[in-house]
Design a protein around this motif. Structure first.
Motif, PDB file in Angstrom:
ATOM      1  N   GLU A 192       0.896  -1.294  -0.022  1.00  0.00           N
ATOM      2  CA  GLU A 192      -0.019  -0.150  -0.164  1.00  0.00           C
ATOM      3  C   GLU A 192       0.717   1.168  -0.352  1.00  0.00           C
ATOM      4  OE1 GLU A 192      -4.034  -1.384   2.281  1.00  0.00           O
ATOM      5  OE2 GLU A 192      -2.369  -1.079   3.481  1.00  0.00           O
ATOM      6  N   ARG A 193       1.994   1.259   0.701  1.00  0.00           N
ATOM      7  CA  ARG A 193       2.785   2.371   0.803  1.00  0.00           C
ATOM      8  C   ARG A 193       3.559   2.624  -0.316  1.00  0.00           C
ATOM      9  NH1 ARG A 193       5.075   0.751   4.905  1.00  0.00           N
ATOM     10  NH2 ARG A 193       6.998  -0.002   4.114  1.00  0.00           N
ATOM     11  N   ARG A 194       4.137   1.565  -0.898  1.00  0.00           N
ATOM     12  CA  ARG A 194       5.200   1.682  -1.837  1.00  0.00           C
ATOM     13  C   ARG A 194       4.372   1.825  -3.328  1.00  0.00           C
ATOM     14  NH1 ARG A 194      10.652  -1.668  -3.030  1.00  0.00           N
ATOM     15  NH2 ARG A 194      11.283  -0.121  -1.321  1.00  0.00           N
ATOM     16  N   TYR A 195       3.487   1.247  -3.493  1.00  0.00           N
ATOM     17  CA  TYR A 195       2.785   1.210  -4.769  1.00  0.00           C
ATOM     18  C   TYR A 195       1.500   1.994  -4.792  1.00  0.00           C
ATOM     19  CZ  TYR A 195       6.226  -2.437  -5.865  1.00  0.00           C
ATOM     20  OH  TYR A 195       7.342  -3.166  -5.995  1.00  0.00           O
ATOM     21  N   GLY A 196       0.921   2.409  -3.707  1.00  0.00           N
ATOM     22  CA  GLY A 196      -0.151   3.410  -3.740  1.00  0.00           C
ATOM     23  C   GLY A 196      -1.361   2.617  -3.857  1.00  0.00           C
ATOM     24  N   PHE A 197      -1.524   1.255  -3.734  1.00  0.00           N
ATOM     25  CA  PHE A 197      -2.732   0.570  -3.808  1.00  0.00           C
ATOM     26  C   PHE A 197      -3.453   0.443  -2.420  1.00  0.00           C
ATOM     27  CE2 PHE A 197      -5.215  -3.447  -4.211  1.00  0.00           C
ATOM     28  CZ  PHE A 197      -5.927  -3.225  -5.371  1.00  0.00           C
ATOM     29  N   ASP A 198      -4.867   0.729  -2.710  1.00  0.00           N
ATOM     30  CA  ASP A 198      -5.565   0.733  -1.475  1.00  0.00           C
ATOM     31  C   ASP A 198      -6.589  -0.656  -1.557  1.00  0.00           C
ATOM     32  OD1 ASP A 198      -7.488   1.008   0.743  1.00  0.00           O
ATOM     33  OD2 ASP A 198      -8.096   2.976   0.163  1.00  0.00           O
ATOM     34  N   PHE A 199      -6.300  -1.734  -0.630  1.00  0.00           N
ATOM     35  CA  PHE A 199      -7.023  -2.813  -0.792  1.00  0.00           C
ATOM     36  C   PHE A 199      -8.467  -2.636  -0.385  1.00  0.00           C
ATOM     37  CE2 PHE A 199      -2.582  -4.309  -0.620  1.00  0.00           C
ATOM     38  CZ  PHE A 199      -2.659  -5.443  -1.543  1.00  0.00           C
ATOM     39  N   ASP A 200      -8.702  -1.606   0.304  1.00  0.00           N
ATOM     40  CA  ASP A 200     -10.046  -1.359   0.865  1.00  0.00           C
ATOM     41  C   ASP A 200     -10.675  -0.140   0.176  1.00  0.00           C
ATOM     42  OD1 ASP A 200      -9.644  -3.434   2.488  1.00  0.00           O
ATOM     43  OD2 ASP A 200      -9.316  -2.345   4.237  1.00  0.00           O
ATOM     44  N   ALA A 201     -10.272   0.260  -1.030  1.00  0.00           N
ATOM     45  CA  ALA A 201     -10.900   1.258  -1.654  1.00  0.00           C
ATOM     46  C   ALA A 201     -12.447   0.917  -1.780  1.00  0.00           C
ATOM     47  CB  ALA A 201     -10.410   1.640  -3.070  1.00  0.00           C
ATOM     48  N   GLY A 202     -13.101   2.365  -1.664  1.00  0.00           N
ATOM     49  CA  GLY A 202     -14.436   2.136  -1.586  1.00  0.00           C
ATOM     50  C   GLY A 202     -15.359   1.654  -0.327  1.00  0.00           C
ATOM     51  N   LEU A 203     -14.560   1.367   0.620  1.00  0.00           N
ATOM     52  CA  LEU A 203     -14.907   1.025   2.071  1.00  0.00           C
ATOM     53  C   LEU A 203     -15.056   2.502   2.599  1.00  0.00           C
ATOM     54  CD1 LEU A 203     -13.488  -2.370   3.127  1.00  0.00           C
ATOM     55  CD2 LEU A 203     -15.617  -1.872   1.650  1.00  0.00           C
ATOM     56  N   SER A 204     -16.316   2.377   3.592  1.00  0.00           N
ATOM     57  CA  SER A 204     -16.359   3.506   4.270  1.00  0.00           C
ATOM     58  C   SER A 204     -15.289   3.594   5.626  1.00  0.00           C
ATOM     59  CB  SER A 204     -17.671   3.808   5.209  1.00  0.00           C
ATOM     60  OG  SER A 204     -18.033   2.621   5.844  1.00  0.00           O
ATOM     61  N   LEU A 205     -15.094   4.283   6.604  1.00  0.00           N
ATOM     62  CA  LEU A 205     -14.147   4.350   7.766  1.00  0.00           C
ATOM     63  C   LEU A 205     -14.734   3.171   8.540  1.00  0.00           C
ATOM     64  CD1 LEU A 205     -11.709   5.508   9.071  1.00  0.00           C
ATOM     65  CD2 LEU A 205     -13.175   6.907  10.372  1.00  0.00           C
ATOM     66  N   ALA A 206     -16.182   2.990   8.508  1.00  0.00           N
ATOM     67  CA  ALA A 206     -16.758   2.024   9.614  1.00  0.00           C
ATOM     68  C   ALA A 206     -16.571   0.502   8.879  1.00  0.00           C
ATOM     69  CB  ALA A 206     -17.988   2.054   9.961  1.00  0.00           C
ATOM     70  N   GLU A 207     -16.602   0.512   7.640  1.00  0.00           N
ATOM     71  CA  GLU A 207     -16.366  -0.889   6.908  1.00  0.00           C
ATOM     72  C   GLU A 207     -14.993  -1.229   7.078  1.00  0.00           C
ATOM     73  OE1 GLU A 207     -20.149  -0.575   3.567  1.00  0.00           O
ATOM     74  OE2 GLU A 207     -17.923   0.576   3.080  1.00  0.00           O
ATOM     75  N   ARG A 208     -14.123  -0.333   7.186  1.00  0.00           N
ATOM     76  CA  ARG A 208     -12.719  -0.614   7.163  1.00  0.00           C
ATOM     77  C   ARG A 208     -12.396  -1.174   8.493  1.00  0.00           C
ATOM     78  NH1 ARG A 208      -8.829   2.131   3.196  1.00  0.00           N
ATOM     79  NH2 ARG A 208     -10.006   3.280   1.827  1.00  0.00           N
ATOM     80  N   ALA A 209     -12.872  -0.626   9.726  1.00  0.00           N
ATOM     81  CA  ALA A 209     -12.542  -1.183  10.835  1.00  0.00           C
ATOM     82  C   ALA A 209     -13.399  -2.509  10.940  1.00  0.00           C
ATOM     83  CB  ALA A 209     -13.498  -0.131  11.863  1.00  0.00           C
ATOM     84  N   GLN A 210     -14.532  -2.631  10.463  1.00  0.00           N
ATOM     85  CA  GLN A 210     -15.175  -3.966  10.462  1.00  0.00           C
ATOM     86  C   GLN A 210     -14.352  -5.016   9.745  1.00  0.00           C
ATOM     87  OE1 GLN A 210     -19.067  -3.386   8.743  1.00  0.00           O
ATOM     88  NE2 GLN A 210     -19.687  -2.166  10.299  1.00  0.00           N
ATOM     89  N   ALA A 211     -13.739  -4.557   8.631  1.00  0.00           N
ATOM     90  CA  ALA A 211     -12.785  -5.533   7.770  1.00  0.00           C
ATOM     91  C   ALA A 211     -11.684  -5.918   8.564  1.00  0.00           C
ATOM     92  CB  ALA A 211     -12.250  -5.053   6.699  1.00  0.00           C
ATOM     93  N   TRP A 212     -10.863  -4.970   9.440  1.00  0.00           N
ATOM     94  CA  TRP A 212      -9.737  -5.103  10.243  1.00  0.00           C
ATOM     95  C   TRP A 212     -10.362  -6.144  11.352  1.00  0.00           C
ATOM     96  CZ3 TRP A 212      -4.997  -5.238  10.443  1.00  0.00           C
ATOM     97  CH2 TRP A 212      -4.183  -5.310  11.888  1.00  0.00           C
ATOM     98  N   ALA A 213     -11.380  -5.939  12.059  1.00  0.00           N
ATOM     99  CA  ALA A 213     -11.662  -6.862  13.092  1.00  0.00           C
ATOM    100  C   ALA A 213     -12.131  -8.351  12.563  1.00  0.00           C
ATOM    101  CB  ALA A 213     -13.288  -6.275  13.701  1.00  0.00           C
TER     102      ALA A 213
END
Length: 242
Positions: free
Chosen positions: A70-91
Motif C-alpha cells: 500500500e505504501r510503496r505502490y499506492g494501492f488501497d486494498f479497501d478502496a470504496g469502503l467507509s471508515l466503519a467498513e474498514r474497521a469491520q474488515a480489520w476486526a
C-alpha cells in the motif's frame, strides 16, 4: 520483480500456508508482477512465512507485506469502503488470524491422522536417523502453541464449537454478497479465503471441515475466490465435491 517466498502447493491447495495465500492473493489483487520461490521459515527475517524481496528490501509477515504494498505502490486494498467498513474488515481479519487459523492448525497438526498425512511429510528430506525426532518435536511445539492460543485448552468437540461460531460470523457477514464487504473483493477477502480453503480442502478429514461444509455461502465463496485467483489450479468445486 517481487519475489514471494512460501511453502508451495500441497494438501490439495495451491499454497499450503493460509498466510502465504493471503499475500499471494493480495499481490494478484494489486496487479503486481511477482515470482514465487519455495522457502522454509528459518530463511525469513522473522522466522515465518511469507516474506518478500522487493528490490532488495526484505519484508516479512503478511500484514506488514500488505502495508508495504500500500505504501510503496499506492494501492488501497479497501478502496470504496467507509471508515466503519474498514474497521469491520480489520476486526474480521483479526478474528480469522487469531481464532479461525488456530482451529485449522488443530485439525492439521494435533489430529494424529491428519498430521501423519500432511505436516509429517515436511520432514521427509531430513536425515533418517533423526527424522522422527524432528517430526515429534515440531508437532509438540505446534500443539503447545495451539494450547496457548486458547482453543487447545478445550475438549475436541468444544474447540470445534468455538471455531464454528467464528465461521457463523463470517457466513452472516458474507450473506448473499459475492465478497465479505460487498460485490468487490478487498483485503480481508484474501485473509478469509486462505483460512477457509485450508479448512475446506478435501485433503483432510476433520470435524471442523464437516461443520464448515454446512455453510453453503462459505463453500461457494471459496470456489469463487479459487476461480478468480487460481484459475489454473486443479480445484474440484466444493459444491460439486459435496
Amino acid at each position: 520483480m517481487i519475489t514471494l517466498y512460501g511453502f508451495g502447493a500441497g494438501f490439495g491447495l495451491p499454497e499450503i500456508s493460509p498466510f502465504v495465500t493471503k499475500t499471494e492473493v493480495q499481490l494478484k489483487m494489486a496487479g503486481l508482477p511477482y515470482r514465487k520461490e519455495r522457502a522454509m521459515p528459518p530463511a525469513s527475517p522473522k522466522g515465518q512465512l511469507p516474506f518478500i524481496d522487493d528490490g532488495g528490501e526484505a519484508v516479512a509477515d503478511s500484514t506488514f507485506i500488505r502495508a508495504h504494498i500500500e505504501r510503496r505502490y499506492g494501492f488501497d486494498f479497501d478502496a470504496g469502503l467507509s471508515l466503519a467498513e474498514r474497521a469491520q474488515a480489520w476486526a474480521f481479519e483479526r478474528m480469522i488470524e487469531h481464532h479461525v487459523y488456530w482451529a485449522l492448525v488443530g485439525a492439521r497438526w494435533v489430529d494424529p491422522v491428519n498430521f501423519a498425512k500432511g505436516p509429517a511429510h515436511f520432514f521427509d528430506g531430513a536425515p533418517e536417523h533423526n527424522r522422527e525426532k524432528l517430526r515429534e518435536d515440531a508437532q509438540f511445539r505446534v500443539a503447545e502453541n495451539y494450547l496457548l492460543s486458547g482453543l487447545g485448552r478445550h475438549a475436541p468437540d468444544d474447540d470445534v464449537d468455538l471455531a464454528v461460531r467464528s465461521l457463523f460470523a463470517l457466513s452472516v457477514q458474507l450473506g448473499d454478497k459475492a465478497y465479505l464487504m460487498g460485490n468487490k473483493p478487498c483485503g480481508v477477502d484474501a485473509t478469509a479465503f486462505g483460512a477457509l480453503a485450508g479448512i475446506l480442502t478435501p485433503f483432510f478429514e476433520s470435524g471442523l471441515r464437516q461443520r464448515a461444509e454446512g455453510f453453503g455461502n462459505l463453500t461457494a465463496y471459496v470456489d469463487r475466490m479459487m476461480d478468480n485467483y487460481y484459475p489454473e489450479f486443479a480445484w474440484t468445486p466444493l459444491r460439486q465435491a459435496a
